[in-house]
Design a protein around this motif. Structure first.
Motif, short mmCIF file in Angstrom:
data_model
loop_
_atom_site.label_atom_id
_atom_site.label_comp_id
_atom_site.label_asym_id
_atom_site.label_seq_id
_atom_site.Cartn_x
_atom_site.Cartn_y
_atom_site.Cartn_z
N TYR A 163 12.81 20.88 -24.88
CA TYR A 163 12.60 22.31 -24.71
C TYR A 163 13.49 23.04 -25.70
N SER A 221 6.00 10.13 -26.30
CA SER A 221 5.90 9.06 -25.33
C SER A 221 5.80 7.74 -26.07
N THR A 232 10.64 15.02 -23.34
CA THR A 232 10.22 16.41 -23.53
C THR A 232 11.42 17.21 -24.02
N THR A 254 7.87 23.64 -26.77
CA THR A 254 7.97 22.35 -26.11
C THR A 254 7.42 21.25 -27.02
N TYR A 255 8.17 20.18 -27.15
CA TYR A 255 7.75 19.02 -27.95
C TYR A 255 7.81 17.79 -27.06
N THR A 256 6.74 16.99 -27.09
CA THR A 256 6.69 15.80 -26.25
C THR A 256 6.53 14.54 -27.11
N ASP A 284 9.09 8.77 -21.63
CA ASP A 284 8.53 10.09 -21.92
C ASP A 284 9.67 11.05 -22.21
#
Length: 602
Positions: free
Chosen positions: A582, A597, A580, A593-595, A578
């Motif tokens: 910032y 997975s 993330t 915020t970009y995520t 995962d």
């Protein structure tokens, strides 16, 4: 074996003979040319004779005649030769008068066979023993000399610079510091823009020591060095997970005899919810390997059938229930998809097992057999060439889809076409000597509903039209992923992250590229990245840490971390990653915020 057209570079062996200048081995030439019409699916004796004269005339063009009159007389002599023996004798005399060296006679023999046979069809050819064995080894995924990387030429006509698209995780010869998404602009003292891909590969094959590479990474120029391995196994299957929801991307480079077991092993522990099988630029390979892989995806059924010169039909079946016969499947093809890859794709398309996307395939629906001339009845004949061999690859059969439609010249028509404007398309039908196969329609009912349902759903769905920089690099794959996510009911969002790679010992690091960083954005923006690794079955957290984005590169050292200990303990498996990112604007304090997975194998 079925093969896509491949450019062969012949390396002719030369030796000196103490005896007088010998005649061309006419008996062996006669034997080859008299036998081929009995083996090839369409060629006749008259055609072989015409091709032999045409090949001999072509060979004259490179000879150093004293004047134009000598050249004209030589042409007339060749044209009037009534038999193969007369043609061979005439060629020998002409070569003697132009003072060809005795040591060049083996290449003379090879040239004559090659110049004659290549006229028959695009896939019938003569090859030297050394070159053909090397090619067979590569097709079957055997060991060879190299760096353990896959390159894509970025220049015109297959020239550099060369983009690094894949690196073998366990490559012992990988130049330290080289990574996926690098662009190689120089090798030793040679600029890659001046080299074709084949020339670049030959430098690697012929190198006996260290190698220096100059690479471009974002706005950096970096020097790396490595040592060439004597032997390196190169897998035919590349896999990675698109996200952590169980969507797998599988690239098959060619159909080798061990492909089915490699593919099974690659997906053994995967909780598959859907797959994209990338067969773009897959030129074929072993016909039986294609049948074996089709058997993985089908619950029994007819895969294809072949027809030979005498009209004999042989059916090719998937005999057992496949281990991968349930998850939604998209197959991605283009004009570089040929032969065995077309046979495989057609079977899954006709059965309704897969939705085919991309651009039309090459259209090679012929099967080639091998004729080894090292074993011939002329071993007692005189002359230095009496025991010389080589291999003739000739077209033996046409193969057909389960519906009875030929693939020859027609290829695969995608269910949904995705154009790639950057790709130059070349097809079998572009060759003037391409063979034609007539349809043999037969009753056939699809055994799966997936293709029909998927096509109906996607026809009414409006897919994305705006893409990130990473996504634009491969628009066909990007749109295929969108389709698979829609069909499996998963959220669709822009992807700013490249493939995630873990490099084990001696590197102990994770690498992934991200297009959120640009020099302009970096002037007023700070980036903080959170990495979290989870066990795929228990979902428990293995390791969590923070880092910064250095250019477009997210690199994380794994040495002396709980993750390294897990990898060392379990030796083989995967984990969920995962990420993330910032992104904070310094002037205003605005935070984005970009995520992302995904699943990473080790």
């Amino acid at each position: 074996k079925t093969f896509f057209p491949v450019l062969f570079f012949f390396l002719f062996a030369s030796s000196s003979f103490a005896q007088p200048f010998p005649a061309l081995n006419c008996d062996l030439i006669n034997f080859c040319f008299d036998t081929l019409p009995k083996l090839h699916i369409t060629v006749t004796e008259d055609q072989i004779s015409a091709y032999a004269h045409e090949g001999a005339l072509a060979m004259l063009e490179d000879l150093p005649f004293e004047n134009e009159l000598s050249k004209v007389l030589a042409r007339e002599t060749i044209k009037s030769a009534p038999t193969y023996k007369a043609l061979c004798d005439s060629l020998t005399q002409i070569y003697e008068t132009t003072q060809i060296k005795e040591k060049d006679l083996p290449s003379f023999y090879e040239d004559f066979l090659s110049e004659t046979i290549h006229h028959i069809d695009p896939h019938t050819a003569f090859h030297t023993p050394e070159e053909f064995q090397q090619y067979i080894n590569q097709m079957n995924g055997q060991n060879f000399k190299g760096l353990g990387i896959v390159l894509s030429p970025l220049g015109k006509e297959e020239h550099g610079p060369f983009y690094v698209s894949y690196i073998m995780p366990d490559s012992s010869t990988l130049p330290r510091g080289l990574q996926v998404d690098d662009t190689i602009i120089k090798i030793n003292d040679k600029t890659c823009s001046e080299l074709a891909l084949s020339e670049f590969q030959e430098i690697i094959r012929s190198n006996s020591g260290s190698l220096s590479l100059t690479i471009q990474r974002a706005d950096q120029t970096i020097e790396v060095t490595g040592v060439i391995a004597k032997e390196l196994f190169f897998p035919r299957v590349h896999t990675h997970f698109i996200n952590s929801h169980g969507l797998a991307y599988i690239q098959i480079l060619s159909f080798s005899e061990n492909l089915a077991s490699e593919l099974t092993q690659a997906l053994l522990h995967a909780n598959l919810k859907g797959m994209i099988l990338d067969l773009r630029d897959n030129g074929g390979g072993d016909l039986h390997a294609a049948i074996a892989v089709a058997d993985l995806f089908l619950d029994r059924g007819l895969v294809a059938f072949t027809k030979d010169r005498a009209g004999k039909i042989e059916e090719l079946w998937a005999p057992v229930s496949g281990e991968l016969a349930s998850a939604p499947l998209l197959i991605l093809v283009n004009s570089g998809s040929a032969s065995a890859s077309e046979l495989f794709t057609a079977a899954l398309q006709d059965h309704g097992r897969a939705l085919v996307v991309g651009s039309p395939s090459y259209g090679k629906g012929t099967v080639q057999n091998l004729w080894n001339l090292m074993i011939n009845p002329l071993e007692d004949s005189p002359g230095p060439l009496s025991k010389y061999g080589g291999t003739i690859r000739y077209t033996r059969k046409f193969y057909y889809r389960p519906t009875g439609e030929p693939l020859q010249l027609r290829g695969i028509t995608p269910d949904i076409e995705i154009k790639n404007p950057e790709f130059k398309e070349i097809y079998e039908k572009d060759y003037k000597n391409a063979l034609t196969a007539e349809p043999m329609p037969r009753p056939f009912q699809p055994t799966y509903e997936f293709r029909r349902i998927a096509k109906e759903r996607l026809t009414t769905e409006e897919l994305r039209q705006e893409f990130t920089e990473f996504e634009q690099k491969d628009i066909q794959l990007t749109q295929a992923i969108d389709m698979l996510e829609f069909l499996t009911g998963q959220p669709r969002k822009p992807n700013h992250f490249g493939k995630a790679y873990i490099y084990p010992a001696p590197y102990h690091r994770l690498h992934i590229n991200c297009d959120l960083w640009t020099p302009e954005i970096a002037k007023d923006t700070a980036f903080l990245v959170e990495f979290k690794f989870r066990h795929p079955s228990s979902q428990s957290e293995i390791y969590k840490t923070y880092g910064f984005m250095v250019g477009r590169e997210l690199t994380l050292s794994l040495e002396n971390t709980p993750l390294q200990a897990t990898v060392k303990k379990e030796k083989q498996g995967s984990f969920i990653l995962d990420i993330t990112v910032y992104q904070k604007t310094r002037a205003t304090g605005e935070l984005k915020t970009y995520t992302h997975s995904t699943i990473v194998d080790f």
